[in-house]
Design a protein around this motif. Structure first.
Motif, PDB file in Angstrom:
ATOM      1  N   SER A 136     -10.761  -0.836   3.235  1.00  0.00           N
ATOM      2  CA  SER A 136     -10.051  -0.934   1.958  1.00  0.00           C
ATOM      3  C   SER A 136      -8.559  -1.194   2.129  1.00  0.00           C
ATOM      4  O   SER A 136      -7.838  -1.338   1.162  1.00  0.00           O
ATOM      5  CB  SER A 136     -10.246   0.349   1.146  1.00  0.00           C
ATOM      6  N   LEU A 152       0.795   3.627  -3.750  1.00  0.00           N
ATOM      7  CA  LEU A 152       0.011   4.857  -3.837  1.00  0.00           C
ATOM      8  C   LEU A 152       0.886   6.048  -4.231  1.00  0.00           C
ATOM      9  O   LEU A 152       2.067   6.090  -3.890  1.00  0.00           O
ATOM     10  CB  LEU A 152      -0.713   5.107  -2.515  1.00  0.00           C
ATOM     11  N   SER A 183      -6.463   6.313   2.053  1.00  0.00           N
ATOM     12  CA  SER A 183      -6.721   4.879   2.064  1.00  0.00           C
ATOM     13  C   SER A 183      -6.826   4.358   3.493  1.00  0.00           C
ATOM     14  O   SER A 183      -7.690   3.544   3.801  1.00  0.00           O
ATOM     15  CB  SER A 183      -5.622   4.147   1.308  1.00  0.00           C
ATOM     16  N   LEU A 209       0.834  -1.193   0.000  1.00  0.00           N
ATOM     17  CA  LEU A 209       0.000   0.000   0.000  1.00  0.00           C
ATOM     18  C   LEU A 209       0.874   1.250   0.000  1.00  0.00           C
ATOM     19  O   LEU A 209       0.616   2.201  -0.739  1.00  0.00           O
ATOM     20  CB  LEU A 209      -0.909  -0.022   1.232  1.00  0.00           C
TER      21      LEU A 209
END
Length: 82
Positions: A75, A60, A69, A56
């Motif tokens: 999520s 991003l 997020s 993650l």
């Protein structure tokens, strides 16, 4: 009043990188690599109490996107088995 996810992400990233960071900063443009991704993940997990996948962090486009997020826990890909 508790810090918002962006405050937490910026504080953790500032500690990891050793200098002030901005919401629009990209993890890699700050000098991020696999080691700093793991360190940032651990710091965020400690600060926020949620699992934060290294993927993650590196996938991003900005610290603001990471914070957005993380503001939606459903999520967030978890590193833990459920």
């Amino acid at each position: 009043m508790p810090d918002t996810p962006i405050d937490e992400v910026l504080a953790a990233a500032s500690k990891v990188f050793g200098h002030a960071v901005a919401p629009e900063d990209d993890f890699f443009s700050l000098g991020g690599d696999s080691v700093t991704a793991v360190e940032l993940s651990i710091r965020l997990e400690e600060r926020l109490g949620v699992d934060v996948a290294v993927e993650l962090i590196v996938d991003l486009p900005s610290l603001a996107a990471l914070a957005a997020s993380l503001a939606q826990p459903s999520s967030v890909p978890s590193t833990a088995e459920h």
